[in-house]
Design a protein around this motif. Structure first.
Motif, short mmCIF file in Angstrom:
data_model
loop_
_atom_site.label_atom_id
_atom_site.label_comp_id
_atom_site.label_asym_id
_atom_site.label_seq_id
_atom_site.Cartn_x
_atom_site.Cartn_y
_atom_site.Cartn_z
N GLU A 2 2.69 6.76 9.18
CA GLU A 2 1.25 6.61 9.13
C GLU A 2 0.66 7.79 8.35
N VAL B 164 0.84 -1.21 0.00
CA VAL B 164 0.00 0.00 0.00
C VAL B 164 0.87 1.26 0.00
N GLN C 74 -1.45 4.29 6.41
CA GLN C 74 -1.40 3.48 5.21
C GLN C 74 -2.43 3.98 4.21
N HIS D 196 8.49 5.73 5.54
CA HIS D 196 7.18 5.12 5.78
C HIS D 196 6.63 5.62 7.11
N HIS E 231 1.56 5.18 1.70
CA HIS E 231 1.95 5.44 3.08
C HIS E 231 2.17 6.92 3.32
#
Length: 265
Positions: A182, A171, A184, A180, A173
Motif C-alpha cells: 500500500e 496502477v 495504490q 506490491h 503501488h
C-alpha cells in the motif's frame, strides 16, 4: 498498512532499483529487429542472478491463472502490461515495454521503460515521449505534504491534454520488502485527494498510456493486457521515495539512455 521506510531501508531499496536499471541497460544493448523477447528474458534472469538477486516477477501469483512464467514482462505494441516473453522476433518499427523487478537483500526494485525497435514512427515517438514526461510530472508531485491524487492528476492531465488514453485498471503501488504494498497510485484522479504523503513513503509511479482509447482486455494467457483498439501503448516506471521539497528517484534510466545514445551515433 502503509510502511514508511527508514534511511537504511531506502538505501537497500536504491540498491535493488539500481540493479533493475542496469538490467534494463543490458536489454537496451540487445533490442533490435530479429531478437526475441524470450532471448531478452534469458539474459535478464542471468544478469539479475549473477548480481546476487532474484527476479521478483518469475513465479508471481495470478488470481486469474498460473504464476508468471518469466523474469521480465515484455509488452509489444498494443500490449499494455504483463506481456509474456516468447519466440516471436521483434520487427522494425515495434515498441516493447520491458518491466523488470528484483529482490536484493530482502528489498524490491521495480522499473519499466518503453524501447523503440529500430526506426519507429513520429506518432509513436510522441506517445513514448509524452508518457515519459507524464512520469516525471507525477514524480514532481511526490513530496511531503502532497496527496496521492496530486500525482494522479498530474499524470492524467498531461496525457489527456495530448489526446491519449489513461489506463485505469492498473496502477502504481507502494514498494518495500514486498513488490506490491500500500498505497495504490492511480494514473488518474483529483488534486488534493488520497492519502497524505509523508517522508519515507516509497512508491512506484508508472503511467500506462494508450495512443487511442483507454479500453483494454485480458488475453487468453490470463496475463497479457491489450488495448481494445489495438493501437500502441507506452509504459514507464520509477520507484521513488517521498521527501521534503522533491522526490528521491531510487531507480535509474541512466544505464538505458547511455546505451540508446551510443546506438544512435
Amino acid at each position: 498498512m502503509i510502511y514508511l521506510k527508514t534511511d537504511d531501508e531506502v538505501e537497500l531499496l536504491r540498491e535493488a532499483n539500481i540493479l533493475v536499471g542496469k538490467t534494463l541497460g543490458e536489454m537496451a544493448k540487445l533490442i533490435r529487429p530479429g531478437v526475441t523477447t524470450q532471448e531478452l528474458d534469458k539474459v535478464a534472469e542471468e544478469f539479475i542472478r549473477d548480481h546476487g538477486a532474484t527476479p521478483t516477477f518469475l513465479g508471481f501469483p495470478n488470481p486469474y491463472g498460473g504464476p508468471f512464467p518469466a523474469s521480465i514482462c515484455t509488452s509489444v505494441n498494443d500490449q499494455v502490461v504483463h506481456g509474456i516473453p516468447n519466440d516471436t522476433p521483434l520487427q522494425e518499427g515495434d515498441i516493447v515495454s520491458i518491466d523488470c523487478g528484483t529482490c536484493l537483500n530482502g528489498y524490491c526494485g521495480d522499473s519499466c521503460y518503453t524501447f523503440p525497435v529500430g526506426e519507429v514512427s513520429e506518432e509513436v515517438i510522441k506517445l513514448m515521449r509524452t508518457t515519459k514526461e507524464a512520469l516525471y510530472k507525477g514524480i514532481e508531485q511526490a513530496v511531503v505534504g502532497h496527496r496521492i491524487g496530486d500525482i494522479s492528476y498530474a499524470v492524467q492531465q498531461h496525457c489527456v491534454s495530448n489526446g491519449y488514453g489513461v489506463v485505469r485498471e492498473f496502477v502504481g503501488h507502494g514498494i518495500g520488502k514486498q513488490m506490491h504494498e500500500e498505497p495504490q497510485v492511480p494514473n488518474y484522479g483529483r488534486r488534493g485527494n488520497g492519502i497524505l504523503m509523508k517522508d519515507g513513503l516509497c512508491i512506484a509511479i508508472e503511467p500506462m498510456i494508450t495512443m487511442g482509447k483507454d479500453k483494454i482486455y485480458l488475453a487468453e494467457d490470463r496475463w497479457t493486457v491489450h488495448t481494445q483498439d489495438h493501437l500502441p501503448a507506452a509504459h514507464y516506471e520509477h520507484t521513488i521515495c517521498v521527501r521534503k521539497g522533491h522526490a528521491d528517484i531510487l531507480s535509474s534510466f541512466e544505464f538505458i539512455e547511455e546505451v540508446l545514445r551510443e546506438k544512435s551515433i
